[in-house]
Design a protein around this motif. Sequence first.
Motif, short mmCIF file in Angstrom:
data_model
loop_
_atom_site.label_atom_id
_atom_site.label_comp_id
_atom_site.label_asym_id
_atom_site.label_seq_id
_atom_site.Cartn_x
_atom_site.Cartn_y
_atom_site.Cartn_z
N SER A 80 19.98 -64.45 -44.29
CA SER A 80 20.58 -65.72 -44.69
C SER A 80 20.78 -65.79 -46.20
N VAL A 81 19.74 -65.43 -46.95
CA VAL A 81 19.81 -65.52 -48.41
C VAL A 81 20.82 -64.51 -48.98
N LEU A 82 20.74 -63.27 -48.54
CA LEU A 82 21.61 -62.23 -49.09
C LEU A 82 23.08 -62.44 -48.71
N ASN A 83 23.32 -62.97 -47.54
CA ASN A 83 24.69 -63.27 -47.13
C ASN A 83 25.35 -64.22 -48.12
N LYS A 84 24.62 -65.24 -48.53
CA LYS A 84 25.17 -66.23 -49.47
C LYS A 84 25.36 -65.62 -50.86
N ILE A 85 24.41 -64.80 -51.29
CA ILE A 85 24.50 -64.20 -52.62
C ILE A 85 25.68 -63.23 -52.70
N ILE A 86 25.85 -62.42 -51.66
CA ILE A 86 26.95 -61.46 -51.66
C ILE A 86 28.29 -62.17 -51.66
N ARG A 87 28.41 -63.22 -50.89
CA ARG A 87 29.66 -63.98 -50.87
C ARG A 87 29.94 -64.61 -52.23
N LYS A 88 28.89 -65.05 -52.91
CA LYS A 88 29.07 -65.67 -54.22
C LYS A 88 29.42 -64.64 -55.28
N GLU A 89 28.77 -63.49 -55.27
CA GLU A 89 28.97 -62.47 -56.30
C GLU A 89 30.23 -61.63 -56.07
N GLU A 90 30.63 -61.46 -54.81
CA GLU A 90 31.80 -60.67 -54.43
C GLU A 90 31.78 -59.26 -55.04
N PRO A 91 30.74 -58.47 -54.76
CA PRO A 91 30.69 -57.12 -55.30
C PRO A 91 31.67 -56.19 -54.59
N GLN A 92 31.98 -55.09 -55.26
CA GLN A 92 32.80 -54.05 -54.63
C GLN A 92 32.01 -53.32 -53.55
N ALA A 93 30.73 -53.09 -53.80
CA ALA A 93 29.90 -52.33 -52.87
C ALA A 93 28.50 -52.90 -52.85
N VAL A 94 27.82 -52.73 -51.71
CA VAL A 94 26.43 -53.14 -51.55
C VAL A 94 25.66 -51.92 -51.06
N LEU A 95 24.63 -51.53 -51.81
CA LEU A 95 23.82 -50.36 -51.47
C LEU A 95 22.42 -50.81 -51.06
N ILE A 96 21.94 -50.25 -49.95
CA ILE A 96 20.62 -50.58 -49.42
C ILE A 96 19.95 -49.27 -49.01
N GLY A 97 18.66 -49.16 -49.25
CA GLY A 97 17.93 -47.97 -48.82
C GLY A 97 17.89 -47.87 -47.31
N ASN A 98 17.99 -46.65 -46.80
CA ASN A 98 17.95 -46.44 -45.35
C ASN A 98 16.49 -46.35 -44.88
#
Length: 329
Positions: A80-98
């Motif tokens: 929930s939190v990250l969805n809102k932050i990503i929409r607000k920041e509009e980054p080109q890419a999002v990287l997450i550890g596997n």
Amino acid sequence: MAKGIMVVVEQRNLQIRKVSLELLSEARKVADQTSESVVAVVLGQGIDELVPTLAAAGADKVIVVDDAKLAEYTTGAYTSVLNKIIRKEEPQAVLIGNTAVGKDLAPRLAQRLGVGAASDCTGMEVDSANFLAFKRPVYAGKAFAHVTSNVRPIMATIRPNTFPVTPPDASRQAEVVKEAAEIDAADLTAILKEVAVAASKRPELTEANIIVSGGRGMKGPENYVILEALADVIGAAVGASRAAVDSGWKEHKFQVGQTGKTVAPTLYIACGISGAIQHLAGMGSSKFIVAINKDPEANIFNVADYGIVGDLFEVVPLLTEEFKKLVSE
């Protein structure tokens, strides 16, 4: 307009996971090539002290979401939190550890954002369009797919130990932005009461630089003390093949392979492991592979950089003694 590379930082008990530092290091290199910025996002409770480390690792901007509801990872709250932050920041890419967390979080975020997610990637490069393309193993590691997307953000989970961690630059300063934890009530379907952590001085399997693994050739659970002795001398994690886990000699959390954990250490020592394709899929990205097996025809020797044909019950104790001498010098 989408801009920047966002790294979702994973931390536990105020300790940043190594894979997150790897991602920041590589994102910094790519950002310098493409004139992009690097944004680190960290969630938790009492996490302000992590900001200098993230800045030194390469972040131009650090977004901090500090809330008691985020003290421990839960799928709904973090999504929930990250969805809102990503929409607000509009980054080109999002990287997450596997990691276990990343594999749970990334597909849910991708679904919320309406984008795809490249999973378990082992490479990242700037493509002809001057942005990111990812390499990921397919067909149990027998081939590689190159993945990119015209839809932003492009999301990827990256296998631990894929990229080196660059030395921190303590002089780097980052913009710090504190965001409120906006968690939709519908996402709070689970409340975490307690986290039980097994006590061990050995490194976590997926982040270990050295792994000593045993297979069917160990002959029984009592013989893993031989591998554990070697592991403790060289600072390694202990792993197991599926055959050993299915036999009840080791818990599933130690299993390396297609149906276990995927690892990419600098050194992988396979003891009494035949080299079934399912196991190779989980450790084939290791930088150096040492195989110890009394069967000279074992498939593991086909992928090993160094092979010892011999009885592991004789060879491993000898290795342990030699490493003790080296460590003491």
